[in-house]
Design a protein around this motif. Structure first.
Motif, PDB file in Angstrom:
ATOM      1  N   GLU A 197       1.211  14.141  -1.116  1.00  0.00           N
ATOM      2  CA  GLU A 197       2.408  14.782  -0.545  1.00  0.00           C
ATOM      3  C   GLU A 197       3.088  15.657  -1.587  1.00  0.00           C
ATOM      4  O   GLU A 197       3.449  16.796  -1.325  1.00  0.00           O
ATOM      5  N   GLU A 219       1.294  10.984  -3.915  1.00  0.00           N
ATOM      6  CA  GLU A 219       0.799  12.003  -4.856  1.00  0.00           C
ATOM      7  C   GLU A 219       0.318  13.242  -4.083  1.00  0.00           C
ATOM      8  O   GLU A 219       0.624  14.370  -4.449  1.00  0.00           O
ATOM      9  N   SER A 241       4.806   1.138   2.402  1.00  0.00           N
ATOM     10  CA  SER A 241       4.514   2.374   1.674  1.00  0.00           C
ATOM     11  C   SER A 241       5.808   3.089   1.293  1.00  0.00           C
ATOM     12  O   SER A 241       5.813   3.976   0.445  1.00  0.00           O
ATOM     13  N   VAL A 289      -5.924  10.191   5.423  1.00  0.00           N
ATOM     14  CA  VAL A 289      -5.122   9.243   4.639  1.00  0.00           C
ATOM     15  C   VAL A 289      -4.322  10.011   3.594  1.00  0.00           C
ATOM     16  O   VAL A 289      -4.867  10.830   2.858  1.00  0.00           O
ATOM     17  N   SER A 290      -3.032   9.756   3.576  1.00  0.00           N
ATOM     18  CA  SER A 290      -2.157  10.457   2.636  1.00  0.00           C
ATOM     19  C   SER A 290      -1.522   9.474   1.647  1.00  0.00           C
ATOM     20  O   SER A 290      -1.384   8.293   1.940  1.00  0.00           O
ATOM     21  N   THR A 291      -1.155   9.987   0.478  1.00  0.00           N
ATOM     22  CA  THR A 291      -0.433   9.173  -0.516  1.00  0.00           C
ATOM     23  C   THR A 291       0.752   9.996  -1.017  1.00  0.00           C
ATOM     24  O   THR A 291       0.783  11.226  -0.826  1.00  0.00           O
ATOM     25  N   SER A 346       0.866  -1.174   0.000  1.00  0.00           N
ATOM     26  CA  SER A 346       0.000   0.000   0.000  1.00  0.00           C
ATOM     27  C   SER A 346       0.900   1.220   0.000  1.00  0.00           C
ATOM     28  O   SER A 346       2.033   1.171   0.493  1.00  0.00           O
ATOM     29  N   ASN A 347       0.426   2.323  -0.581  1.00  0.00           N
ATOM     30  CA  ASN A 347       1.248   3.541  -0.524  1.00  0.00           C
ATOM     31  C   ASN A 347       0.620   4.578   0.409  1.00  0.00           C
ATOM     32  O   ASN A 347       0.965   5.747   0.372  1.00  0.00           O
ATOM     33  N   GLU A 348      -0.291   4.126   1.258  1.00  0.00           N
ATOM     34  CA  GLU A 348      -1.000   5.070   2.132  1.00  0.00           C
ATOM     35  C   GLU A 348      -0.330   5.247   3.494  1.00  0.00           C
ATOM     36  O   GLU A 348       0.150   4.282   4.084  1.00  0.00           O
TER      37      GLU A 348
END
Lengths: 204, 204
Positions: free
Chosen positions: B109, B107, B83, B103-105, B45-47
């Motif tokens: 950021e 992108e 992540s 929730v952040s990703t 996951s990239n979260e």
């Protein structure tokens, strides 16, 4: 001397010649003798360290006994908590052997971030990765028996087992020196007894 | 909902109204039910997560048993190792109770760093502090007995003792549920027996 630092940085970003020169100009490489103390309990320091050669360790003095909790060797970075909070350190930092460090301060960081904003991205990426990797190491410690921890250490950081005194290694593994000695004896015996002996046991 | 996030950030930097609005525009607040699984072993996951309300935990499945290693509650930030490395996760992440997360990703950021370079400084500062604080927590775990760890938990994160099931708390403390139960019994008895009973024991 700079090469190990460049190699470390280039795992994250490729450096231009100008950036490399700036790092050389900014880097303060210092050599410390074996057992030199870099930080004492109760002191405040604003210095962070990158290990170019050698090994440093963190230890607490608890009831008159040293309890070693961390080692940093070639290519590892370490900033004591006091350098961030400004509160007196609860632990000591000392050199296990003769050690060459690149020593950084907030002033050096600030100058480099202003000139090369990418360096701040670099520090962010390094720190974010360290948070996640250190948590995984902590998780492994929590979920392993002392024997498993020792076998993992032999497998992943065999250099430490060779270069660090046994009593320091014991508290790093969360056990007493007596327990470590008994465990080594058991593993040695197991290695001699059976055909299942493998290179890990043979390394003991 | 944003207030807890702004309060957290403003421990590091004061936010302008424009920056606050950008955070509101970027933030993805999501609500998850109790026991919802945010990440499974083997997944990538990239979260990354900021806990607005509730509690999430990391756990490993070892020999068919859950081993909980970390909890994150209101005002805490957590990015799973996968992540950052892109490698499959070795652990699960789940909600202990109904939980609201920002929730952040990568992108999200990147967009925010481009518009507000100060946000990257902020992430660097937060991560550097987390590295050093987490190391101190790990040190304390290594140098403490299970009973000391439990008493420290009662003192510093009493909310966890109240909101988290005992079997999860046990592996978080690095002990079996049976050991935790016996320890609680001993501490309870000590509190009833002597005048040395203090608020910690009373809280058991």
């Amino acid at each position: 001397m700079e090469k190990i630092l460049f190699d470390y940085i280039e795992k994250y970003i490729a450096l231009s010649e100008e950036e490399k020169q700036a790092i050389i100009d900014l880097s303060v490489f210092k050599t410390f003798e074996q057992d030199a103390i870099l930080l004492r309990e109760g002191q405040v320091s604003n210095e962070g360290f990158f290990v170019v050669k050698g090994c440093i360790r963190c230890y607490y003095m608890i009831d008159g006994e040293e309890k070693t909790t961390a080692f940093y060797t070639e290519g590892e970075i370490f900033a004591p908590l006091c350098s961030i909070t400004g509160q007196p350190s609860e632990y000591f930092v000392a050199c296990v052997e003769e050690t060459i460090l690149a020593v950084s301060t907030p002033e050096i960081e600030q100058i480099s971030f202003e000139k090369f904003p990418r360096f701040e991205s670099l520090c962010r990426m390094i720190s974010e990765e360290k948070v996640a990797r250190n948590q995984a190491t902590f998780d492994e410690f929590k979920t392993s028996s002392p024997e498993q921890r020792y076998l993992t250490l032999l497998e992943t950081r065999y250099d430490l087992v060779q270069r660090v005194p046994q009593y320091q290694l014991a508290s790093f593994l969360g056990i007493t020196p007596q327990s470590l000695s008994r465990m080594r004896g058991r593993l040695q015996k197991r290695s001699e007894d059976g055909p299942e002996a493998n290179k890990l046991y043979a390394a003991l």
